[in-house]
Design a protein around this motif. Structure first.
Motif, mmCIF file in Angstrom:
data_model
loop_
_atom_site.group_PDB
_atom_site.id
_atom_site.type_symbol
_atom_site.label_atom_id
_atom_site.label_comp_id
_atom_site.label_asym_id
_atom_site.label_seq_id
_atom_site.Cartn_x
_atom_site.Cartn_y
_atom_site.Cartn_z
ATOM 1 N N LEU A 1 11.859 1.479 1.149
ATOM 2 C CA LEU A 1 12.653 0.288 0.843
ATOM 3 C C LEU A 1 13.207 -0.358 2.105
ATOM 4 O O LEU A 1 13.167 -1.585 2.266
ATOM 5 N N MET A 2 13.735 0.465 3.027
ATOM 6 C CA MET A 2 14.288 -0.074 4.263
ATOM 7 C C MET A 2 13.193 -0.706 5.123
ATOM 8 O O MET A 2 13.396 -1.758 5.737
ATOM 9 N N LEU A 3 12.029 -0.062 5.151
ATOM 10 C CA LEU A 3 10.898 -0.623 5.891
ATOM 11 C C LEU A 3 10.493 -1.969 5.300
ATOM 12 O O LEU A 3 10.260 -2.942 6.032
ATOM 13 N N ALA A 4 10.421 -2.011 3.966
ATOM 14 C CA ALA A 4 10.030 -3.249 3.292
ATOM 15 C C ALA A 4 11.037 -4.362 3.543
ATOM 16 O O ALA A 4 10.669 -5.500 3.857
ATOM 17 N N ILE A 5 12.320 -4.034 3.440
ATOM 18 C CA ILE A 5 13.366 -5.039 3.664
ATOM 19 C C ILE A 5 13.330 -5.539 5.106
ATOM 20 O O ILE A 5 13.451 -6.741 5.370
ATOM 21 N N LEU B 1 0.826 -1.201 0.000
ATOM 22 C CA LEU B 1 0.000 0.000 0.000
ATOM 23 C C LEU B 1 0.865 1.257 0.000
ATOM 24 O O LEU B 1 0.578 2.215 -0.722
ATOM 25 N N ALA B 2 1.928 1.244 0.803
ATOM 26 C CA ALA B 2 2.842 2.388 0.837
ATOM 27 C C ALA B 2 3.475 2.604 -0.534
ATOM 28 O O ALA B 2 3.661 3.746 -0.980
ATOM 29 N N GLY B 3 3.806 1.492 -1.201
ATOM 30 C CA GLY B 3 4.384 1.588 -2.545
ATOM 31 C C GLY B 3 3.406 2.207 -3.542
ATOM 32 O O GLY B 3 3.790 3.022 -4.387
ATOM 33 N N VAL C 1 14.620 16.207 -5.310
ATOM 34 C CA VAL C 1 15.402 14.976 -5.442
ATOM 35 C C VAL C 1 15.715 14.379 -4.081
ATOM 36 O O VAL C 1 15.585 13.168 -3.862
ATOM 37 N N ILE C 2 16.136 15.235 -3.151
ATOM 38 C CA ILE C 2 16.455 14.745 -1.807
ATOM 39 C C ILE C 2 15.236 14.131 -1.143
ATOM 40 O O ILE C 2 15.301 13.058 -0.532
ATOM 41 N N LEU C 3 14.074 14.818 -1.264
ATOM 42 C CA LEU C 3 12.848 14.290 -0.665
ATOM 43 C C LEU C 3 12.467 12.939 -1.262
ATOM 44 O O LEU C 3 12.083 12.012 -0.540
ATOM 45 N N LEU C 4 12.592 12.851 -2.594
ATOM 46 C CA LEU C 4 12.275 11.588 -3.252
ATOM 47 C C LEU C 4 13.197 10.467 -2.781
ATOM 48 O O LEU C 4 12.758 9.340 -2.542
ATOM 49 N N GLN C 5 14.468 10.780 -2.644
ATOM 50 C CA GLN C 5 15.420 9.773 -2.182
ATOM 51 C C GLN C 5 15.122 9.331 -0.748
ATOM 52 O O GLN C 5 15.199 8.142 -0.427
#
Length: 307
Positions: free
Chosen positions: A272-276, A229-231, A261-265
């Motif tokens: 990604l870290m949450l998912a991993i 859902l977050a994705g 760009v910084i916000l997107l990163q």
């Protein structure tokens, strides 16, 4: 026969009081019963107290773990060692009112195979604890698909239900939810949580958080769907931002995009870290199940029925 299962962890001060109250209650009824006490690796003199009580109470059967394996394991062990046609699980601190056992038993005699104890009030808990408990049960209700609000480990299960639960091979079991998951004809009794007579609660804020995470992940894959859902939310956000950027470009109104760009990163990296991390947690659960280690190890046993 009715088996009354009492998991015990560092309840040295409460065991004698609880057993005395429950024994007097059951002796005044016409119900044949046994008391199955499970010492969950207590660090105080709980086991010594249980052994002393068993010398004067023929209804007591007890086992002691080699270490603390957790309340869920203690309950499962109690169910495994019980001999009754129905089993009641109740805490040793008397916050579950023992007189409700009779009411549960009467409902079982009427044909109900699961009788849940539902809390009308939670007693004197601090505001933060109540908020956390309410949030946890709201989450677990949505994750499991069952109404878990105000449920507890205080319940009666028919032997048929007990045998089905014991035959489940999973090592990490959320007992409160599994009794609802198995189905069967069920009802409930309502009770008010009683105040402790002696001792303090064994649940800290950290242990409650660990309990919540362990049980949600062991019973449901819903947290994995939250990452999905977050994705999806991030994808919608990214598309909207892309449209805005393109419009600005074609209108020759573009600005330097360092902040964007910084916000997107940061957003991408966080998701990604949450998912991993979440996937890793589920993999660790799979790892624990694959190892097939026992749910508990019994170090000592008392069985007055064979004396």
């Amino acid at each position: 026969m009715l088996s009354i299962i009492i998991p015990i962890y560092n309840e040295e001060k409460m065991i004698s009081i609880s057993i005395d109250v429950i024994t007097k209650l059951m002796d005044s009824s016409t119900i044949e019963y046994e008391l199955v006490l499970v010492n969950d690796g207590s660090k105080d003199r709980s086991w010594e107290t249980i052994k002393s009580l068993s010398e004067h109470n023929e209804h007591i059967r007890a086992i002691s773990f080699s270490r603390n394996f957790g309340k869920e394991s203690a309950i499962i062990a109690g169910l495994s060692y019980s001999k009754g046609d129905a089993c009641v699980t109740i805490d040793a601190d008397l916050q579950h009112p023992p007189e409700k056992i009779i009411e549960m038993y009467d409902l079982w005699k009427q044909g109900y195979k699961v009788v849940e104890g539902i809390k009308l009030s939670r007693g004197h808990e601090n505001f933060l604890y109540k908020c956390f408990a309410k949030t946890f049960y709201r989450i677990i209700s949505r994750a499991t698909g069952f109404d878990m609000q105000n449920t507890s480990d205080f319940k009666l299960l028919d032997r048929e239900v007990v045998d089905i639960i014991l035959n489940m091979p999973e090592k990490r079991m959320f007992f409160r939810a599994i009794s609802a998951w198995v189905g069967f004809k069920s009802t409930h009794v309502e009770y008010n949580v009683q105040e402790r007579i002696e001792g303090v609660s064994k649940w800290s804020a950290l242990s409650l958080i660990k309990y919540a995470i362990n049980n949600i992940t062991s019973f449901s894959s819903a947290p994995l769907q939250l990452v999905t859902l977050a994705g999806i939310i991030y994808l919608i956000f990214a598309i909207a931002l892309s449209v805005q950027t393109l419009v600005g470009f074609f209108e020759n109104n573009s600005v330097e995009g360092f902040t964007t760009v910084i916000l997107l990163q940061l957003i991408t990296g966080s998701i990604l870290m949450l998912a991993i991390g979440l996937i890793g947690y589920y993999i660790s659960k799979i790892f624990e199940e694959v190892k097939s280690r026992p749910k508990y190890i019994v170090e000592g046993e008392i069985d007055n029925s064979i004396n």
